[in-house]
Design a protein around this motif. Structure first.
Motif, PDB file in Angstrom:
ATOM      1  N   ARG A 146     -27.417  48.402  59.664  1.00  0.00           N
ATOM      2  CA  ARG A 146     -28.503  48.529  59.341  1.00  0.00           C
ATOM      3  C   ARG A 146     -28.515  48.566  57.516  1.00  0.00           C
ATOM      4  O   ARG A 146     -27.162  47.983  57.428  1.00  0.00           O
ATOM      5  N   SER A 185     -44.238  47.850  61.960  1.00  0.00           N
ATOM      6  CA  SER A 185     -43.013  47.384  62.746  1.00  0.00           C
ATOM      7  C   SER A 185     -42.412  46.721  63.319  1.00  0.00           C
ATOM      8  O   SER A 185     -43.909  45.919  63.907  1.00  0.00           O
ATOM      9  N   ASP A 198     -35.217  48.099  62.179  1.00  0.00           N
ATOM     10  CA  ASP A 198     -35.405  49.037  64.039  1.00  0.00           C
ATOM     11  C   ASP A 198     -36.176  49.921  63.268  1.00  0.00           C
ATOM     12  O   ASP A 198     -36.865  50.737  64.732  1.00  0.00           O
ATOM     13  N   LYS A 211     -37.166  52.685  62.096  1.00  0.00           N
ATOM     14  CA  LYS A 211     -36.502  53.771  61.672  1.00  0.00           C
ATOM     15  C   LYS A 211     -36.427  55.009  60.805  1.00  0.00           C
ATOM     16  O   LYS A 211     -36.315  55.985  60.716  1.00  0.00           O
ATOM     17  N   ARG A 212     -36.367  53.952  59.526  1.00  0.00           N
ATOM     18  CA  ARG A 212     -36.483  54.946  58.368  1.00  0.00           C
ATOM     19  C   ARG A 212     -37.345  53.896  57.708  1.00  0.00           C
ATOM     20  O   ARG A 212     -37.315  52.684  57.104  1.00  0.00           O
ATOM     21  N   ASP A 225     -38.166  59.887  57.734  1.00  0.00           N
ATOM     22  CA  ASP A 225     -37.661  59.303  59.640  1.00  0.00           C
ATOM     23  C   ASP A 225     -38.465  59.277  60.801  1.00  0.00           C
ATOM     24  O   ASP A 225     -39.800  59.945  61.038  1.00  0.00           O
ATOM     25  N   CYS A 226     -38.582  58.269  61.381  1.00  0.00           N
ATOM     26  CA  CYS A 226     -40.038  57.459  62.332  1.00  0.00           C
ATOM     27  C   CYS A 226     -39.508  57.631  63.575  1.00  0.00           C
ATOM     28  O   CYS A 226     -38.238  57.451  63.835  1.00  0.00           O
ATOM     29  N   ASP A 227     -40.018  58.223  64.405  1.00  0.00           N
ATOM     30  CA  ASP A 227     -38.932  58.363  65.974  1.00  0.00           C
ATOM     31  C   ASP A 227     -40.005  57.222  66.440  1.00  0.00           C
ATOM     32  O   ASP A 227     -41.524  57.073  66.465  1.00  0.00           O
ATOM     33  N   VAL A 228     -38.641  56.434  66.763  1.00  0.00           N
ATOM     34  CA  VAL A 228     -39.523  55.057  67.682  1.00  0.00           C
ATOM     35  C   VAL A 228     -40.072  54.882  69.160  1.00  0.00           C
ATOM     36  O   VAL A 228     -40.163  54.082  69.924  1.00  0.00           O
TER      37      VAL A 228
END
Ligand code: FES
Lengths: 110, 454
Positions: free
Chosen positions: B25, B315, B377, B379-380, B410-413
């Motif tokens: 991260r 992404s 990743d 997610k952010r 915040d992203c829900d992948v």
């Protein structure tokens, strides 16, 4: 050859300080030489960062500077390329930019 | 501190997008921060932001690297090396090139000390103009050992500009392109050697966009509406598309990360449409409009207001497309698994001219979502609110006195969706030398807009 003519340039919003500026000098160069710090970036009239308002007097500037017609009509000049042709009073810095910008969607289209 | 050098044996970055997704991260994030057009007569700087939630200084600026002169207008940036050199152990991702759009200087920043970078060298804008007749540096990409930078104007600030070629010691080689015939203006570019492809877009000449955005200039054809597909090896344009009214001001260009894919997306900022491109089975470039954001009639405004899609990214797994609507004030997430039919899966509001979210996390938002950067990743999503100093002063004039902000979404992948993280905000209104404007962001280890796999 005779020396270029000199004019008095008064910076209204810096305590009214007045400098002798020759016609072959820019207002910006003389302000900086006297310790008046102005916003500046490109130094060739291409970016509008140094814009200020000409309150009275006349200046010579090259054609094709970054100012658009509306901005010129509102009295703005670019200090980095403005040479005095007469005694002038100017306002400088971001505080003078009140009419420099407008939201194009908020004003009627001609 | 992870520096993105996956294995000790290798060069910079990651072997593949899939490997990049599994990297550590991010703990630090860089953003350019500007004093141009604020009334603070100080140089622009690179701010190091702590994004490690376990750190006591999380969500704050922990170091500032000042440029050597005032007035650069730092804007975008790029690395001296990325994952395209992953196989070359002699290369490292060490220098971040940060052009000044106004000064035309290229500031080369040494990030050997990741928290406290230093100015390594400045390539003088005057030299660039004298040697190449170019000005207005914008997008930086490394090309093996060398670097190319899109340049928005000639030495006098007129279009169409071109591409500057620097060698690995940051010396001026000259112009990169063999011919710029077909270009009206220049802005961003993306390349993929595997498909012998480069795509470039069009903003406007510096003399046009520097003074601010003017609809008369649009009417006079002074803004771009074309994209160009290049023969990358031949360094000439092989095909241009005039997008007309649907494609006014195409800006950021993003190819999919998977190097076997020849698909990508870009947004036409003023028309506020997203386009998808691909190369068909016959090797022909195809283009289609896939997203159209309608204008909104704002009370008291005589002209309908576009959303102004200013930044867009994909992404690392090529599943989601994100973009910012800088005038309307929202950030959106689309699932692009079906490349031709993006589906909206998330949306958040931050500031903006519609007044939907004037205050977020206790701070009055100046501006609206603008530059975005996504974690490897996925997610952010970090977001900043300033666009360009003279345009900020036009649309969001309070920003010059109150500074811009950085937020985290915040992203829900898995299922899609976005939420504003309540624990993160960096208010550049509180900077020690006075309020500044934060703009493009980069992670020390590479990010979803910096690396290309060849
Ligand atoms: S400093 Fe750029 S126009 Fe004067």
């Amino acid at each position: 050859m005779a020396d270029p003519a000199t004019h008095k340039v008064t910076v209204a919003n810096r305590g009214g300080r007045t400098f002798d500026v020759r016609e072959d000098q820019t207002i910006l160069d003389v302000c900086e030489a006297n310790g008046v710090i102005l916003p500046v970036a490109c130094r060739y009239g291409g970016c509008i960062t140094c814009a200020g308002r000409l309150v009275s007097g006349k200046v010579r500037q090259p054609k094709g500077t970054a100012l658009n017609k509306r901005q010129s009509q509102a009295g703005y000049i670019l200090m980095c390329v403005a040479h005095p042709k007469q005694d002038c009073v100017v306002e400088v810095g971001v505080e003078s930019h009140g009419d420099l910008y407008q939201n194009p969607f908020s004003v009627p289209r001609k | 501190m992870a520096d993105g050098n996956g294995k000790a044996c290798c060069g910079p970055g990651y072997a593949s997008p899939a490997e990049a997704i599994t990297a550590d991260r991010e703990k630090l994030l860089y953003t350019v921060a500007l004093y141009v057009g604020t009334g603070v007569e100080k140089p622009d700087y690179l701010a190091t932001v702590d994004v490690d939630p376990d750190s006591p200084t999380y969500s704050s600026v922990i170091a500032r690297t000042e440029m050597q002169q005032i007035g650069d207008e730092l804007h975008h940036s790029g690395w001296n090396a990325c994952s395209s050199c992953h196989d070359d152990a002699s290369k490292s991702r060490r220098f971040l090139l940060m052009p000044g759009v106004r000064s035309s200087n290229i500031n080369v920043i040494d990030t050997s000390d990741a928290t406290n970078p230093s100015v390594h060298k400045v390539v003088s804008g005057d030299d660039i103009k004298a040697k190449t007749n170019l000005s207005g540096p914008h997008t930086v990409h490394c090309l093996g050992a060398d670097i190319i930078i899109s340049m928005l104007g000639d030495a006098d600030g007129n279009g169409p500009g071109g591409f500057l070629h620097l060698n690995e010691n940051f010396e001026i080689v000259g112009r990169w392109e063999n011919d710029n015939a077909g270009m009206n203006y220049n802005y961003d570019f993306w390349y993929q050697p595997r498909h012998n492809m480069m795509v470039s877009s069009e903003w406007a000449a510096p003399n046009t966009f520097m003074p601010g955005f003017d609809l008369d200039d649009v009417a006079a054809g002074k803004y771009g509406q074309s994209v160009h597909f290049w023969d990358f090896n031949g360094k000439t344009i092989s095909k241009s598309f005039d997008l007309g009214a649907e494609g006014m001001i195409p800006l950021e260009v993003r190819g999919l990360h998977d190097p076997t894919s020849n698909h990508g997306y870009f947004a036409a900022t003023l028309s506020s449409n997203v386009f998808h491109w691909w190369k068909d089975d016959n090797g022909e470039i195809q283009l289609e409009k896939v997203i159209d954001i309608p204008t909104i009639d704002v009370e008291g405004f005589p002209v309908p207001m576009p959303s102004l899609i200013t930044d867009i990214l994909i992404s690392m797994d090529d599943k989601y497309l994100y973009f910012a609507n800088w005038l309307h004030g929202d950030l959106r997430q689309y699932d692009i698994t079906d490349r031709s039919n993006p589906k909206m899966t998330g949306q958040v509001w931050l500031g903006g001219m519609l007044g939907k979210a004037p205050e977020v996390n206790g701070i009055k938002v100046q501006g609206a979502p603008q530059m975005i950067q996504l974690s490897l990743d996925g997610k952010r999503l970090y977001v900043t609110t300033s666009l360009f100093s003279s345009w900020d002063n036009q649309f969001y004039p309070d920003m010059k006195d109150k500074g811009a902000q950085m937020y985290l979404v915040d992203c829900d992948v898995e299922n899609g969706g976005m939420t504003i993280n309540p624990d993160f905000v960096v208010d550049f209104g509180k900077e020690p030398n006075g309020p500044s404007r934060c703009h493009e962001m980069r992670y020390p280890g590479g990010d979803v807009t910096s690396d290309i796999w060849i």
